[in-house]
Design a protein around this motif. Structure first.
Motif, PDB file in Angstrom:
ATOM      1  N   SER A 144      -4.439  -1.419   0.534  1.00 44.69           N
ATOM      2  CA  SER A 144      -3.333  -2.255   1.021  1.00 44.69           C
ATOM      3  C   SER A 144      -3.843  -3.678   1.202  1.00 44.69           C
ATOM      4  O   SER A 144      -4.977  -3.884   1.642  1.00 44.69           O
ATOM      5  N   GLU A 187      -7.375   0.847   4.183  1.00 49.68           N
ATOM      6  CA  GLU A 187      -8.123   0.055   5.159  1.00 49.68           C
ATOM      7  C   GLU A 187      -9.567  -0.164   4.723  1.00 49.68           C
ATOM      8  O   GLU A 187     -10.359  -0.712   5.475  1.00 49.68           O
ATOM      9  N   LYS A 213      -4.718  -6.504   7.020  1.00 48.19           N
ATOM     10  CA  LYS A 213      -5.867  -5.816   6.428  1.00 48.19           C
ATOM     11  C   LYS A 213      -7.011  -6.821   6.202  1.00 48.19           C
ATOM     12  O   LYS A 213      -6.861  -8.017   6.440  1.00 48.19           O
ATOM     13  N   GLY A 244       0.819  -1.220   0.000  1.00 43.62           N
ATOM     14  CA  GLY A 244       0.000   0.000   0.000  1.00 43.62           C
ATOM     15  C   GLY A 244       0.848   1.263   0.000  1.00 43.62           C
ATOM     16  O   GLY A 244       0.462   2.278  -0.592  1.00 43.62           O
ATOM     17  N   THR A 245       1.994   1.202   0.664  1.00 43.61           N
ATOM     18  CA  THR A 245       2.869   2.372   0.730  1.00 43.61           C
ATOM     19  C   THR A 245       3.380   2.739  -0.666  1.00 43.61           C
ATOM     20  O   THR A 245       3.367   3.906  -1.057  1.00 43.61           O
TER      21      THR A 245
HETATM   22  C1  LIG Z   1      -1.768  -0.349   5.909  1.00 40.42           C
HETATM   23  C2  LIG Z   1      -1.813   1.091   5.555  1.00 40.42           C
HETATM   24  C3  LIG Z   1      -0.971   1.651   4.572  1.00 40.42           C
HETATM   25  C4  LIG Z   1       0.184   0.952   3.952  1.00 40.42           C
HETATM   26  O1  LIG Z   1      -0.004  -0.259   3.452  1.00 40.42           O
HETATM   27  P1  LIG Z   1       1.189  -1.351   3.398  1.00 40.42           P
HETATM   28  O2  LIG Z   1       0.630  -2.369   2.499  1.00 40.42           O
HETATM   29  O3  LIG Z   1       1.412  -1.821   4.796  1.00 40.42           O
HETATM   30  O4  LIG Z   1       2.396  -0.659   2.818  1.00 40.42           O
HETATM   31  C5  LIG Z   1      -1.147   2.978   4.229  1.00 40.42           C
HETATM   32  N1  LIG Z   1      -2.076   3.740   4.828  1.00 40.42           N
HETATM   33  C6  LIG Z   1      -2.876   3.256   5.795  1.00 40.42           C
HETATM   34  C7  LIG Z   1      -3.876   4.148   6.408  1.00 40.42           C
HETATM   35  C8  LIG Z   1      -2.749   1.921   6.204  1.00 40.42           C
HETATM   36  O5  LIG Z   1      -3.542   1.465   7.187  1.00 40.42           O
END
Ligand SMILES: *Cc1c(COP(=O)(O)O)cnc(C)c1O
Length: 382
Positions: free
Chosen positions: A211, A190, A216, A74-75
């Motif tokens: 993500s 989320e 999740k 997600g990042t």
């Molecule tokens: C989990 C999350 C991310 C990042 O996702 P990853 O897959 O862990 O890199 C970004 N923003 C929010 C609000 C998250 O909860």
């Protein structure tokens, strides 16, 4: 209502968990095993394979978005969405302090600085009122761009976040940003399976991200996706996340600085099965949320609920105590009993790398940060 009664209720809700109750655990069925086994048998476990295309089609279809691009997490989805929407070094991006650190880190990776806008108490997402106040006070339009009058810098994007899967007032946020010429990227990390006014989150802004980390609502082991209705933007994102390689049978030519952000086929295989099970998980999670709501109704603790116009995926259930002291007592006692609870993140504007960033009062964020806790939320048969 003291902590003991809440803990007792949680334990009754999650029986057969004598060694502790996790905050959230994935559910892996025979479908996941089948798809992953298919992927292993094919030997296409890495950066090429049919599950990636399958997953992208499924995500677009599920959300009602024109396109989606699957990435490693997600990042990186946030990073690439920001970069593709032309967020550059020395610019500013509006976001919220009540969020996971990745939201601000992705802005930072572009060389831009976050501006922290307060959240609403009910949605826990960015407050459109606070956003408009900030812009009216501090911004002006120059040459069709939004400029921060205090810093002289361009405000090149806005990244609201849908906290714990509860929809923010995203239509209002988008219409304000449209007037102020600011592209919107929804951090819906989320929020897959959540809707606002019947429309899936992540599809209101110029782009949205999800993500698929292990904690999740559905997981690819690790993974993420960008969704958008802009085909050209999707093409740009696909290109940038696959090392910016030009299409050719054997030549390795790259026409710009790209990234290796593509989701591996084996992760896509796992995610494919999880996507097929998503609606089942959401149904279970909503049942659990109804059960919690009923329990907390007779207490002075506020069980966070979806607004009218909203349908939440209830990724993480959230309770709000009257005071920080009561909240802390609950955290200590549930920890001793091995119950997976989680206080809110430390507000991002208090972290060393963001402490000098511009922010508004943060009144609601501070209020929530001291009082809320997430409680066990796995998709069980409640
Ligand atoms: C989990 C999350 C991310 C990042 O996702 P990853 O897959 O862990 O890199 C970004 N923003 C929010 C609000 C998250 O909860």
């Amino acid at each position: 209502m003291n902590s003991k009664d809440i803990i007792l209720f949680i334990k009754k809700t999650f029986p057969h968990k004598e060694n502790g109750i996790p905050l959230h655990e994935p559910i892996i069925s025979s479908l996941e095993q089948k798809y992953v086994q298919n992927c292993l048998d094919s030997t296409f476990v890495s950066s090429v394979g049919p599950f990636v295309d399958l997953v992208e089609n499924k995500i677009s279809e599920y959300c009602g978005a024109k396109r989606s691009v699957a990435v490693v997490n997600g990042t990186s989805a946030l990073h690439i969405a920001l970069e593709s929407l032309d967020v550059n070094k020395g610019e500013e991006v509006i976001t919220q302090s009540l969020s996971f650190v990745a939201t601000s880190n992705a802005i930072n990776y572009c060389g831009a600085s976050p501006i922290f806008i307060d959240v609403d108490l009910d949605t826990m997402g960015m407050s459109p009122t606070a956003l408009l106040n900030f812009l009216n006070l501090n911004a002006e339009i120059q040459n069709n761009h939004c400029i921060n009058k205090l810093s002289g810098k361009k405000i090149s994007a806005c990244v609201p976040m849908h906290t714990f899967g509860f929809p923010a007032r995203i239509d209002e946020i988008c219409s304000i940003c449209k007037n102020w010429k600011i592209p919107v990227i929804e951090d819906a990390a989320e929020a897959i399976g959540s809707y606002y006014k019947g429309k899936h989150l992540g599809t209101f802004g110029d782009a949205g991200i999800f993500s698929f980390n292990g904690n999740k609502i559905i997981t690819a082991g690790g993974g993420g996706a960008v969704v958008t209705n802009d085909s050209l933007l999707a093409d740009r994102i696909k290109h940038l996340t696959t090392t910016a390689k030009t299409v050719h049978p054997y030549k390795y030519h790259h026409d710009q600085l790209g990234y290796n952000y593509r989701m591996p086929n084996i992760n896509a295989a796992l995610l494919c099965a999880q996507l097929e099970n998503l609606n089942k998980f959401i149904e279970k999670k909503r049942n659990l949320a109804f059960k919690y709501r009923k329990f907390f109704e007779s207490t002075e603790i506020d069980f966070k609920w979806e607004n009218e116009n909203s349908r939440a995926n209830f990724w993480l259930n959230c309770i709000q105590f009257k005071s920080k002291e009561e909240r802390n007592q609950f955290i200590i006692e549930s920890n001793q009993q091995h119950i997976g609870i989680r206080p809110a993140w430390e507000l991002l504007h208090t972290l060393p790398m963001y402490k000098d960033c511009m922010k508004d009062s943060q009144k609601n964020a501070l209020f929530l940060q001291e009082r809320i806790v997430n409680i066990p939320s796995s998709a069980i048969n409640a």
